[in-house]
Design an enzyme around this catalytic site. Structure first.
Site, PDB file in Angstrom:
ATOM      1  N   SER A   9      16.965  20.108 -12.271  1.00 14.92           N
ATOM      2  CA  SER A   9      15.808  19.223 -12.199  1.00 14.92           C
ATOM      3  C   SER A   9      15.500  18.658 -13.582  1.00 14.92           C
ATOM      4  O   SER A   9      15.950  17.580 -13.941  1.00 14.92           O
ATOM      5  CB  SER A   9      14.600  19.972 -11.624  1.00 14.92           C
ATOM      6  OG  SER A   9      13.501  19.111 -11.500  1.00 14.92           O
ATOM      7  N   GLY A  24      16.369  20.407 -16.340  1.00 14.42           N
ATOM      8  CA  GLY A  24      17.457  20.894 -17.185  1.00 14.42           C
ATOM      9  C   GLY A  24      17.073  21.983 -18.166  1.00 14.42           C
ATOM     10  O   GLY A  24      17.888  22.371 -19.009  1.00 14.42           O
ATOM     11  N   ASP A  59       0.814  -1.227   0.000  1.00 10.22           N
ATOM     12  CA  ASP A  59       0.000   0.000   0.000  1.00 10.22           C
ATOM     13  C   ASP A  59       0.845   1.274   0.000  1.00 10.22           C
ATOM     14  O   ASP A  59       0.316   2.384   0.071  1.00 10.22           O
ATOM     15  CB  ASP A  59      -0.960   0.009   1.196  1.00 10.22           C
ATOM     16  CG  ASP A  59      -0.234  -0.001   2.538  1.00 10.22           C
ATOM     17  OD1 ASP A  59       1.016  -0.014   2.551  1.00 10.22           O
ATOM     18  OD2 ASP A  59      -0.917   0.035   3.578  1.00 10.22           O
ATOM     19  N   LYS A  68      18.093  35.545 -17.724  1.00  5.96           N
ATOM     20  CA  LYS A  68      17.060  34.525 -17.949  1.00  5.96           C
ATOM     21  C   LYS A  68      15.697  35.048 -17.527  1.00  5.96           C
ATOM     22  O   LYS A  68      15.575  35.737 -16.523  1.00  5.96           O
ATOM     23  CB  LYS A  68      17.394  33.260 -17.150  1.00  5.96           C
ATOM     24  CG  LYS A  68      16.418  32.114 -17.330  1.00  5.96           C
ATOM     25  CD  LYS A  68      16.743  30.942 -16.419  1.00  5.96           C
ATOM     26  CE  LYS A  68      16.190  31.129 -15.032  1.00  5.96           C
ATOM     27  NZ  LYS A  68      16.342  29.928 -14.177  1.00  5.96           N
TER      28      LYS A  68
END
Length: 292
Positions: A223, A225, A37, A191
């Site tokens: 994470s 990329g 479970d 960015k």
């Protein structure tokens, strides 16, 4: 009797063994069983001594499973210990440290309360995504950086006139420190990320100093990329030589490693806060120094 006992969770067993060796500490493995479970059952291999206990476990994916297991181990360790030090090399949920949009739960605040409630005396993390998150912990907390360890690795590579690059302004100080230790220069890319869609764009103009140089893209974590891929594509257009990636935490989800390599990255180098193919840099010594 040794001063410390190190108890490892399943996500950081190899790093825990290295840390125990550095501290000349007892090492206890915690056995993990997952029921059908989805529930976790944890059993210590042997009974800890009555001394300071270090519980080490990264909370990378599956984040919630690793987090619950960490809290459970700390709670049990607290039955024996004079002090429980939680070492969380990679702290999940660190990006959820404030309310970006109305109605968002500040999950780091919840997690900080949980660590205190199970009897954590102090907590040590490595390159946490935001220092704001540590402010929610009403216990002794410390963030240590893996930058010197990563720099040592890159210093041994035969790089051509290396230039350190931060993929965004948020990582500027990280890139600056990396470049200072490597005795070279750094630049920062502009960015922009859409908070709703997650789409990333590079807004920087051309950089003449990139031409023909080996570049080191420095980040705290990767994470999916997306940012690294966009940055690499932009940098390749500037006629650079090779592009390397240096990061502390390589999550590399959804085929990120392959996508990053396809974008033109020669090699990804990360630390063992998260075990994997790219985790070539050991941070146990840095963590040990923070504990003593």
């Amino acid at each position: 009797m040794t001063k410390f006992t190190v108890i490892s969770g399943s996500s950081s067993e190899e790093l825990a063994k290295k840390l125990a060796k550095k501290l000349d500490a007892n090492f206890i493995k915690s056995q993990l069983r997952i029921f059908p479970d989805g529930e976790s059952k944890i059993t210590f291999q042997k009974k800890p001594q009555k001394n300071k206990i270090i519980v080490i476990q990264s909370t990378y994916p599956p984040v919630d499973e690793n987090l619950i297991q960490t809290l459970s181990i700390i709670s049990k360790a607290n039955e024996y210990a004079t002090e429980v030090i939680a070492v969380i090399p990679y702290m999940g949920y660190a990006r959820q440290d404030r309310e970006f949009l109305p109605g968002e739960v500040i999950t780091m605040k919840v997690i900080a309360k949980l660590f205190k409630s199970v009897g954590t005396s102090r907590i040590i993390v490595v390159d946490i995504h935001s220092m704001i998150g540590l402010k929610y912990f009403n216990i002794k907390s410390k963030n240590v950086t893996a930058i010197p360890d990563l720099v040592k690795y890159f210093a041994k590579l035969k790089l051509k006139n290396p230039l350190v690059v931060s993929p965004d302004h948020g990582g500027k100080e990280r890139a600056k420190e990396f470049a200072k230790l490597l005795k070279t220069e750094y630049i920062t890319l502009e960015k922009q990320r859409d908070r709703k869609t997650g789409k990333v764009e590079i807004k920087s103009t051309d950089f003449d100093e990139i031409i023909g140089r080996d570049l080191i893209l420095v980040d705290d974590m990767i994470s999916t990329g997306g940012s690294i891929i966009k940055a690499t594509e932009f940098l390749k257009k500037q006629k650079c030589a090779r592009v390397f990636v240096a990061c502390t935490h390589a999550l590399l989800r959804n085929g990120a490693e392959k996508k990053i390599k396809n974008a033109g990255v020669t090699k990804i180098i990360s630390t063992n806060t998260i075990p994997g193919k790219t985790s070539l840099v050991d941070v146990s010594d840095t963590i040990a120094k923070a504990i003593i």
